[in-house]
Design a protein around this motif. Structure first.
Motif, short mmCIF file in Angstrom:
data_model
loop_
_atom_site.label_atom_id
_atom_site.label_comp_id
_atom_site.label_asym_id
_atom_site.label_seq_id
_atom_site.Cartn_x
_atom_site.Cartn_y
_atom_site.Cartn_z
N ASP A 116 -4.63 2.14 4.65
CA ASP A 116 -5.69 1.24 5.05
C ASP A 116 -7.07 1.76 4.64
O ASP A 116 -7.94 0.97 4.24
CB ASP A 116 -5.64 1.04 6.57
CG ASP A 116 -6.44 -0.14 7.05
OD1 ASP A 116 -5.91 -1.26 7.02
OD2 ASP A 116 -7.61 0.05 7.43
N CYS B 95 -12.30 -3.77 1.83
CA CYS B 95 -12.61 -5.14 2.28
C CYS B 95 -13.21 -5.18 3.68
O CYS B 95 -13.79 -6.19 4.08
CB CYS B 95 -11.38 -6.03 2.23
SG CYS B 95 -9.92 -5.36 3.06
N LEU C 252 0.83 -1.21 0.00
CA LEU C 252 0.00 0.00 0.00
C LEU C 252 0.86 1.26 0.00
O LEU C 252 0.56 2.24 -0.71
CB LEU C 252 -0.93 0.00 1.21
CG LEU C 252 -2.11 -0.96 1.18
CD1 LEU C 252 -2.77 -1.04 2.56
CD2 LEU C 252 -3.14 -0.54 0.13
N HIS D 274 -7.36 -7.20 -2.37
CA HIS D 274 -7.85 -5.83 -2.53
C HIS D 274 -6.73 -4.85 -2.86
O HIS D 274 -6.95 -3.89 -3.61
CB HIS D 274 -8.60 -5.41 -1.27
CG HIS D 274 -10.00 -5.95 -1.22
ND1 HIS D 274 -11.11 -5.16 -1.35
CD2 HIS D 274 -10.46 -7.22 -1.12
CE1 HIS D 274 -12.20 -5.91 -1.30
NE2 HIS D 274 -11.82 -7.18 -1.15
N THR D 275 -5.53 -5.09 -2.36
CA THR D 275 -4.41 -4.24 -2.74
C THR D 275 -4.07 -4.47 -4.21
O THR D 275 -3.67 -3.53 -4.92
CB THR D 275 -3.20 -4.49 -1.82
OG1 THR D 275 -3.62 -4.34 -0.45
CG2 THR D 275 -2.09 -3.51 -2.09
N LEU E 199 -8.66 0.73 1.24
CA LEU E 199 -9.19 -0.61 1.02
C LEU E 199 -10.71 -0.60 1.18
O LEU E 199 -11.28 0.27 1.85
CB LEU E 199 -8.57 -1.60 2.02
CG LEU E 199 -7.07 -1.83 1.89
CD1 LEU E 199 -6.54 -2.59 3.11
CD2 LEU E 199 -6.74 -2.59 0.61
N GLN F 249 -8.26 -2.94 8.20
CA GLN F 249 -8.58 -3.66 6.97
C GLN F 249 -7.41 -4.51 6.48
O GLN F 249 -7.63 -5.54 5.84
CB GLN F 249 -9.01 -2.67 5.88
CG GLN F 249 -10.32 -1.95 6.23
CD GLN F 249 -10.88 -1.18 5.06
OE1 GLN F 249 -11.64 -1.70 4.25
NE2 GLN F 249 -10.47 0.09 4.97
N SER G 244 -7.06 -8.76 2.18
CA SER G 244 -6.42 -7.47 1.94
C SER G 244 -5.40 -7.52 0.82
O SER G 244 -5.18 -6.52 0.13
CB SER G 244 -5.78 -6.95 3.23
OG SER G 244 -4.74 -7.79 3.68
#
Length: 335
Positions: A103, A108, A96, A140-141, A106, A131, A137
């Protein structure tokens, strides 16, 4: 004609098979043809987190992964349902930071870590889960990386967002089926539906991806290699995905999904496995996937980390052995 689910795992106590878990399982070859199946190969399913490597395909095939200089550990995280252990949290936070994000970017949702030591420490510190602790995670990243590459808006989990449209296209390409729709997963991303045959076909597509030169297949081969090269990042200590990927006798990428789903990709054989336990029981899906890996000759039933899922012991409150879980007859190879 309705095809009923097949027996997959039995729970034995004393002289009786006390409980039975049924489901569907399909093994496909590189051509997408069914090699073996149990239950209904046309059963419509949601693969849940077993589809994460499909959801990561656009990240790699688009050029986003190369543009952001992602390495195999990050690709493994993009396919992971991790423990939220310190190594996972640190890796996601570093990724990230490379994106110039945090965070709050995100989508999620926060989830308590499943790492026992970290959970205790967070409770002692009065720290709330973030998150990055969410098991999704890494995926999602990866979505955020693709979002940045596409110059798209921040709400990347919306079904009409360019990221999810690319995921849907990839999903339909590798399953070779039109998806009739989606459910919203625990992490808020769309989870596309397909048949058991479609999902097994997709896993065989991944298993044979290294044999094809097109961009999507090259992306698939990178993801498969990242998964079996970094099993600790895909799940974590004590988890079936990690332990079975360490235990197999040749490279195999293995991934669980919620509600009793499991998949496996066998690159040296071009085979893909999809497995669904209809009552959603993880104890049964872990037993059944271990049995199918033994059946295909890539797992030794005597290996401690295979046996712990193939025939887990059931002990009572005094620690006495009271029973065990066994694969249903017909899953293991005949002696």
């Amino acid at each position: 004609m309705t095809i009923l689910p097949a027996p997959m795992a039995e729970i034995h106590r004393g002289p009786l098979a006390e409980s039975l878990h049924s489901g569907h399982a399909v093994i496909c070859d590189a051509s997408g043809q069914i090699v073996e199946c149990w239950g209904d190969p046309q059963a419509m399913i949601l693969p849940r987190s077993s589809a994460k490597m499909i959801q990561a395909l656009p990240l790699v095939a688009s050029g986003a992964a190369a543009a952001w200089h992602l390495m195999p550990p990050q690709l493994a995280l993009a396919c992971a349902s991790h423990e939220g252990a310190p190594l996972h949290v640190a890796a996601v936070n570093a990724w990230l930071e490379d994106l110039g994000l945090g965070d709050d970017d995100l989508r999620c949702g926060p989830q308590p870590t499943r790492d026992a030591a970290l959970k205790r420490q967070m409770i002692l510190d009065g720290s709330a889960p973030c998150q990055v602790h969410n098991n999704c995670s890494g995926k999602h990243t990866g979505f955020l990386t693709l979002t940045a590459h596409l110059g798209a808006g921040p709400d990347y989990v919306e079904p009409d967002h360019p990221v999810q449209l690319a995921v849907r296209d990839a999903f339909e390409e590798v399953t070779a089926e039109h998806s009739p729709g989606f459910g919203i997963d625990g992490c808020s991303a769309p989870n596309f539906a397909t048949t058991m045959h479609g999902m097994a076909r997709a896993m065989a597509w991944f298993a044979s991806a290294h044999q094809r030169p097109d961009a999507l297949s090259r992306a698939g081969a990178q993801l498969v290699e990242a998964m079996y090269s970094y099993p600790d990042l895909v799940a974590g200590e004590g988890r079936a995905c990690t332990l079975l990927m360490r235990a197999v006798t040749e490279p195999v990428a293995i991934k669980t999904g919620a509600e009793g789903f499991f998949v496996a990709m066998l690159p040296q054989r071009g085979l893909g496995i999809a497995l669904k336990i209809v009552d959603g029981a993880t104890r049964a899906s872990e037993c059944a996937i271990a049995a199918l890996l033994v059946r295909l000759g890539v797992a030794d039933p005597a290996h401690p980390d295979v046996k712990r899922f193939l025939n887990p012991e059931i002990r009572n409150f005094r620690g006495l052995l009271a029973g065990e879980i066994r694969p249903a007859p017909g899953l293991l190879p005949e002696a």
